[in-house]
Design a protein around this motif. Structure first.
Motif, short mmCIF file in Angstrom:
data_model
loop_
_atom_site.label_atom_id
_atom_site.label_comp_id
_atom_site.label_asym_id
_atom_site.label_seq_id
_atom_site.Cartn_x
_atom_site.Cartn_y
_atom_site.Cartn_z
N TYR A 1 -18.01 -20.30 -8.45
CA TYR A 1 -17.28 -19.02 -8.39
C TYR A 1 -18.07 -18.03 -7.55
O TYR A 1 -19.30 -18.10 -7.49
CB TYR A 1 -17.11 -18.42 -9.79
CG TYR A 1 -16.13 -19.15 -10.67
CD1 TYR A 1 -14.76 -19.14 -10.38
CD2 TYR A 1 -16.56 -19.83 -11.81
CE1 TYR A 1 -13.86 -19.81 -11.20
CE2 TYR A 1 -15.68 -20.49 -12.62
CZ TYR A 1 -14.31 -20.48 -12.31
OH TYR A 1 -13.43 -21.14 -13.10
N ASN B 1 -10.07 -26.40 -18.10
CA ASN B 1 -8.99 -25.81 -17.30
C ASN B 1 -8.69 -26.65 -16.06
O ASN B 1 -7.53 -26.80 -15.67
CB ASN B 1 -9.36 -24.39 -16.88
CG ASN B 1 -9.24 -23.40 -18.03
OD1 ASN B 1 -8.52 -23.66 -19.00
ND2 ASN B 1 -9.96 -22.31 -17.96
N LEU C 1 -5.07 -25.98 -14.85
CA LEU C 1 -4.98 -24.52 -14.85
C LEU C 1 -5.93 -23.93 -13.80
O LEU C 1 -5.82 -22.78 -13.44
CB LEU C 1 -5.34 -23.94 -16.23
CG LEU C 1 -4.41 -24.28 -17.38
CD1 LEU C 1 -4.91 -23.62 -18.68
CD2 LEU C 1 -2.99 -23.86 -17.10
N ASP C 2 -6.84 -24.75 -13.33
CA ASP C 2 -7.81 -24.29 -12.34
C ASP C 2 -8.03 -25.42 -11.33
O ASP C 2 -7.63 -26.56 -11.59
CB ASP C 2 -9.12 -23.89 -13.06
CG ASP C 2 -9.89 -22.84 -12.26
OD1 ASP C 2 -9.55 -22.64 -11.07
OD2 ASP C 2 -10.81 -22.22 -12.83
#
Lengths: 226, 1081
Positions: free
Chosen positions: A14, A52, A57-58
């Motif tokens: 990230y 996730n 979801l990611d």
């Protein structure tokens, strides 16, 4: 292993004010149908991120996720949502039940998208299986924490998913309710012969699962198992 | 501390605060803009009033012609001021090159002195000499005047016997003078080009003619009827009173042939009662003896002595049925004293023909010689100026065969000297039978005593009393113009009213946005309450923050208000122009005090809305505020119906249906009943709708949408109510828009009264248009098209237009005399309290000290600002409003019965007409009327055209309402978008969960769209249904094509904006429904 969940070399980072932060550094994981895999680790270690990504979801920067031989990360558009609706069941720490829907309606929610219809009968069966028949018309605000989590589990199973992902399902529950919920997931995996991945802080709970891992510095380390 | 908190919070919540400021700006813009529109109309009227007068401060006018010399005499007493003699008349003007005619055009006979009053050099005015004419720009447009076009004026002839009398000539050729003029320049629409003494907002339509040319054409050498004065320092009243002569009163002194007496005569044939009274007083003060005289022409005395003059004096004691004969007449009659003596008279008929009527007198003696004197008889054009009786040119047919040589001999020797004397009152009665307003006094005779008698008499006559009593009026034009330059309607209030929905929506937005901001800070409020702050303190804190934002919105509000005013002044001017209403000047006028006042009102309203909104949030329990649970959806038991709401909805529906039915049956005022009924029905349907939003099972995607609607039902009902109100108002208001095809011109109860033709004329047409003979006398040559034609003629007293076509408030409205035939026939929609059957009869009901009058219902309410029972003055007469006529061709004038009209007003004769003819003949009849009666300035049109002019003005306001209403609802939709965004934001977790279970963004948007579409569609259906129920009886049921297109033109964007807002809101929210959103939870 054609059946079950196979995760290989997952990498995820990230952006942060201090530069890129690597959350997952080549995570590999295999969970066969009927198996339960528990993942523990400190906060911020990347447990939920892993879940996730597995649950679509990611997205991952690198690596692969296969469910019953199907490449999950390559799914896009409507196929992705269809896959998520029919193949994956989610249970969240904070149950995430919709406050305006009853227990039954919450369970039925994913089935509205299915071609087969609303799945009322199936929802009733699940509620009955989880001992919630008498609570079917209750709104979430009238249910206990354990009951809410069981409703959430029933909701996750309504479309007979091929994988059950649970993110801190007992985080808000007391010890008794946590044990009860853990056993519930074990029975679900066994009965339905699907892989179940559970992220938890609860080490006692983790001991119940087929295999358990510890997430540390973005890597999954073996943590033992039954 | 408090102030620091206010300022810090204001800065901290700046984003939301800016939205509040913008909403407050919208509210203040609309209120300030409306005020500026009103100020602009009034300011422009004032500008016009001053521009049309130039340097003129005063005027001296009279209803008669007086000596031109008065102007110079006044000027000499003005101490530096100036005066200009002018002759102002009204005529029809025809452009010879294209035949286009304009009626009621102001003709100003003037010279260089007139232009000096406007600071215009005479050369600049194009050198007004000979037959050169200057045309005002407004008239030049009307008659499509191009360079080198010649024009013909058709002017009313001056100094004639009154038209109503038997001596009055009626045929156009006898009553008018034509004057051909060469082209001069077109006067621009400012300064002298706007000259007008009437309080009119429109640019005057004027032809400026050299004074001498006009005087010569009319045979009025040296005569004028107006003196225009510029006097800043001296009061012209002093100059006027000191310099006045008998000629200034339109009077002249004629010496008796015998030299022992003189006669005071009027240029108008008869003296007024006031003039006669003044003559008597002057004679008495001069030590002289005066007597009132009346002379009358008879057809014969005892079948002989054709066309003889008979006389009467107030000082002779002749019995009511007695007649005294001159020696000549007695011998000619061959009667002895005491014998009956028939006298025949000539009487006029309405179709222009004449007949003879006879009366019996008793021969009672010899007439005193003093009365056998032609000096008693004033000048009768075409009679007294004839060399022989055979040369007479009377209006009636002269039976020349009846004139004997002895009659001619008498004429040669004695002229018009009376041959008989009758009772004075009876003589007056002959004149009054022709018109009750005639005094009948043809002259006053004053016996001389010495050589100075006449001079003494003249001095006393001119020095005694007020010139105004003699009809010579001195008026402060500039002062009066400034006072009376007021709009007929309060345009500030009108536009504020029309902008109601914008204001309401803007304040609603303030309430909503500020409420959302307060809700977001509910935890903060909870903490403060928990710390012991009083709710009052927190509300005051939030209100002050609201005040900071409202204040921030005030400046852009003023700027936006200015733009609003600019737009609507242009829009109004264009709308008025399309309906034939033009303002000479129309520009934006700013009144800083008024702007400040309205900005303050808008500010206070915005602060109140913010305060109210904040207090609503603070009412929650502290624990609820701290937990934020006040924002959780309120979900209750399934399927329970609120019986109180159900009962109220049923009762409302019943009441509304009853009201609409009563309106349709005319038991109640239709508009009020329909609108009230419709509004209650709307509320009832919304109540039913609210009952439908109950907790149903959410076992499908549609069920999910319905559950979401239920969960936020207050907001859902608000959304549906908003669109329902928009639909209701736009549809009901639009249905009142009228198109020409909607106007019924054949129904008796309609605004046309069943007359498909309406006409007016510049010069009177005093013939019966119902008969072939009457039409021929009026000048109609082609009578073949008049089969099935009938007409009613209305005598008219000129005055200001009191319809919505007049932007300036009328001070003295025009008056029409309603013929007895219409009163008997009935028609139109008349409302006269106490007269249930034929309401027109109220016009004939005698009142104690006023004349009963009717007015158009809209004109009475909106232009005159009066109601039934109120009194109003016109022509110096008190009129009492006894009833109203609904939306008719009579919108511009007050109506009295013709009988009352003739008894109280001199008027200009029949100048307004209603006619009916078969529809297939309509075009031909109109063509013939307008062609053959063009010299009288006859302007006949389809009645629908007349009615459409008035409807056109209403349409402007309806369109304005539609525009502003639509704008208001769009603002409302903007507010709804805010609610929706907030709502969706609150549902982020819900949407993220659904997303996690496979609901694609597309699916989620669709779900949200279904929710909002359901609400908007329900609102649209409810509003439209209620509106249709309200307007059905007066539109569809009557076959009127209501203008639905404009309603749809506004409804669809409002509906679409609602849907778009929901899509945008959903799309915005969906972008946030990722795993991240869940993780944040």
């Amino acid at each position: 292993m054609a059946n079950g969940l196979q995760v290989r070399g997952l990498v995820k980072s990230y952006d942060s004010p201090s530069g890129k932060v690597k959350v997952l550094s080549g995570v590999t994981l295999e969970v066969a149908g009927g198996e339960t895999a528990g993942i523990t680790g400190p906060s911020g270690s990347g447990k939920s991120t892993l879940l996730n990504i597995i649950g679509t979801l990611d997205t991952a920067d690198a690596g692969s996720v296969q469910l019953n031989g199907q490449d999950v990360l390559s799914l896009k558009g409507s196929r992705l949502y269809e896959f998520r609706n029919t193949s994956i069941g989610f249970v969240f720490q904070d149950h995430h039940l919709l406050p305006q829907l009853t227990a039954l309606e919450n369970v039925m929610l994913p089935s509205f998208l299915a071609a087969a219809g609303s799945g009322r009968e199936r929802a009733l069966e699940l509620l009955s299986e989880f001992g919630l028949s008498k609570r079917k018309d209750f709104f979430p605000s009238s249910l206990s924490g354990g009951e809410r989590q069981r409703v959430a589990a029933a909701r996750a199973l309504i479309n007979s998913p091929k994988l059950l992902l649970c993110d801190e399902p007992t985080g808000n529950l007391d010890e008794t309710a946590s044990a009860k919920t853990g056993k519930l997931f074990l029975s679900v995996a066994k009965k339905r012969k699907i892989p179940v991945v559970i992220v938890t802080h609860n080490l006692e709970l983790a001991k119940l699962f087929s295999v358990s891992y510890i997430m540390h510095d973005g890597k999954l380390l073996p943590g033992g198992g039954k | 501390m408090f102030l620091r908190l206010v300022l810090r919070n204001s800065v901290l919540h700046l984003k939301g605060g800016l939205a509040v400021a913008l909403a407050a700006a919208a509210a203040s813009a609309v209120l300030i803009g409306a005020a500026i529109v009103g100020d602009s109309v009034n300011g422009s009227l004032k500008d016009t009033a001053l521009e049309r007068l130039g340097g003129i401060t005063h005027s001296v006018t009279a209803p008669y012609f007086f000596d031109e010399g008065l102007s110079g005499r006044i000027e000499s007493g003005l101490n530096g001021g100036t005066a200009a003699p002018v002759l102002i008349l009204y005529a029809s003007v025809k452009n010879i090159s294209n035949g286009v005619t304009a009626q009621n055009v102001q003709i100003v006979g003037c010279d260089e002195r007139f232009f000096e009053l406007f600071g215009v050099k005479f050369d600049e005015a194009g050198g007004l000499t000979g037959r050169k004419a200057l045309v005002s720009r407004s008239l030049s447009k009307d008659i499509i005047f191009l360079q080198n076009d010649n024009i013909i004026l058709t002017l009313p002839k001056a100094a004639l016997a009154p038209q109503g009398s038997v001596f009055g000539k009626k045929k156009t050729a006898d009553t008018t003078v034509t004057l051909r003029l060469e082209p001069g320049m077109v006067m621009p629409s400012y300064s002298a080009g706007l000259f007008n003494l009437k309080n009119e907002a429109a640019p005057s339509r004027t032809v400026f003619v050299p004074l001498k040319t006009l005087q010569n054409a009319l045979g009025l050498t040296g005569k004028i009827n107006t003196v225009l004065i510029h006097s800043e320092k001296t009061n012209p009243a002093m100059a006027l009173n000191q310099k006045i002569t008998l000629g200034d009163f339109g009077l002249s002194i004629v010496e008796d042939n015998a030299g022992g007496a003189f006669y005071i005569e009027s240029g108008d044939l008869m003296l007024t009662e006031a003039q006669a009274a003044r003559a008597e007083i002057a004679a008495k003060k001069s030590g002289l003896s005066g007597e009132r005289l009346s002379v009358y022409l008879v057809r014969s005395i005892n079948g002989k002595a054709p066309y003889s003059v008979i006389a009467a004096s107030e000082k002779t004691s002749v019995g009511k049925y007695q007649i005294l004969l001159s020696g000549w007449a007695a011998e000619d009659a061959g009667k002895i004293l005491g014998e009956a003596l028939p006298v025949s008279f000539i009487k006029a008929k309405s179709d222009g023909d004449y007949y003879e009527a006879s009366e019996e007198f008793v021969f009672s003696g010899k007439m005193p010689d003093a009365y056998a004197n032609s000096g008693l008889v004033p000048k009768f054009e075409g009679i007294t100026d004839s060399a022989s009786m055979a040369d007479w040119k009377p209006p009636f047919a002269l039976v020349k065969g009846a004139i004997r040589p002895k009659d001619e001999k008498y004429w040669t020797e004695h002229g018009a000297a009376p041959k008989a004397l009758i009772n004075y009152k009876r003589a007056l009665q002959y004149w009054k039978e022709e018109s009750p307003v005639y005094s009948g006094i043809t002259s006053c005779r004053v016996e001389k005593k010495d050589a100075d008698s006449r001079k003494r008499f003249e001095n006393y006559f001119t020095e005694e009393g007020d010139p105004a009593a003699m009809g010579l009026i001195l008026k402060s034009e500039r002062e009066d113009a400034q006072k009376s330059a007021v709009a007929s309607s309060d345009y500030s209030s009108l536009f504020a009213g029309l902008s109601f929905f914008v204001v309401a929506s803007a304040l609603g937005l303030v309430w909503l946005i500020f409420g959302l901001m307060a809700e977001e800070r509910s935890k903060e409020a909870g903490i403060m309450l928990a710390l012991g702050f009083k709710p009052r303190y927190i509300i005051a804190l939030l209100s002050c923050e609201g005040a900071v934002y409202a204040l921030a919105g005030a400046v852009p509000g003023i700027l936006l208000g200015l733009q609003y005013a600019k737009f609507f002044t242009r829009y109004l001017a264009a709308g008025w122009k399309s309906s034939g209403v033009e303002l000479a000047t129309f520009s934006v006028h700013l009144d800083p005090l008024n702007i400040f006042l309205w900005a303050l009102i808008a500010f206070l309203l915005s602060v109140a809305a913010a305060s109210f909104s904040a207090s609503r949030v603070i009412k929650e329990k502290v624990t609820a505020l701290l937990s934020g649970s006040s924002r959780l959806p309120d979900v209750k038991q399934f399927g329970r119906t609120n019986s109180a709401v159900l009962i109220a909805a049923c009762a409302g529906a019943a009441v509304s249906i009853l009201l609409i039915a009563l309106g349709a049956a005319k038991a109640l005022s239709a508009e009020a009943a329909f609108f009230t009924g419709g509004t209650i029905l709307l509320a009832s349907l919304l109540a039913f709708f609210s009952l439908l939003i109950k907790n149903r099972r959410a076992e499908s995607r549609l069920g999910l949408a319905l559950r979401s609607i239920y969960a936020g039902r207050k907001k859902s009902i608000l959304a549906a109510s908003l669109i329902a109100s928009a639909a209701f108002l736009l549809v009901t208001v639009s249905s009142n828009k009228k198109a020409p095809e909607d106007l019924d011109v054949y129904g008796r109860a309609s605004g046309s009264g069943g007359f498909n033709i309406t006409a007016s004329s510049g010069l009177p047409v005093n013939f019966d248009l119902n008969t072939k003979k009457g039409r021929a006398a009026a000048g109609i040559k082609d009578d073949a098209v008049f089969a099935g034609f009938s007409a009613l003629s209305f005598p008219v007293k000129a005055g200001e237009d009191m319809s919505c076509l007049n932007v300036a408030a009328p001070k003295e409205p025009a008056v029409y005399g309603v013929p007895g035939a219409l009163i008997e026939r009935g028609g139109f929609t008349v409302s006269a309290p106490g007269f249930a059957g034929n309401g027109w009869k109220a016009l004939e009901a005698p009142l104690k000290d006023a004349i009963p009058a009717f007015a158009d219902s809209n004109s009475l309410e909106w232009i005159l600002h009066k109601k039934v029972g109120d009194e109003i003055y016109s022509g110096g007469k008190k009129l009492k409003i006894s009833g109203t006529v609904n939306e008719s061709v009579f919108a511009g004038a007050l109506l009295v019965s013709e009988k009352n009209f003739r008894a109280n007003f001199t008027g200009k004769g029949n100048a307004f007409f209603l006619a009916a003819c078969p529809p297939e003949k309509e075009k031909e009849v109109l063509a013939v009327l307008n062609r053959d009666l063009s010299d009288q300035g006859f302007d006949a049109r389809r009645t629908s055209e007349y009615l459409m002019k008035y409807a056109g003005i209403q349409n402007i306001y309806i369109s304005t309402f539609e525009f502003l209403g639509g704008l208001g609802f769009l603002l409302g939709i903007l507010g709804l978008t805010g609610v929706m965004l907030r709502n969706i934001r609150e549902r982020t977790r819900e949407l993220a969960v659904m997303n996690a279970f496979g609901y694609s963004p597309h699916e989620l948007v669709r779900l949200i769209l279904v929710e909002n579409a359901l609400l908007l569609t329900a609102g649209l259906i409810i509003g439209t249904l209620a509106a249709l129920a309200a307007v059905y009886p007066q539109t569809i049921a009557l076959g009127r094509s209501a203008s639905w297109t404009t309603s749809l033109a506004w409804l669809l964007p409002v509906y679409a904006a609602g849907l778009l807002a929901s899509i945008a809101g959903a799309a915005f929210a969906i972008g946030r429904t990722t795993a991240e959103a869940l993780r944040k939870e």
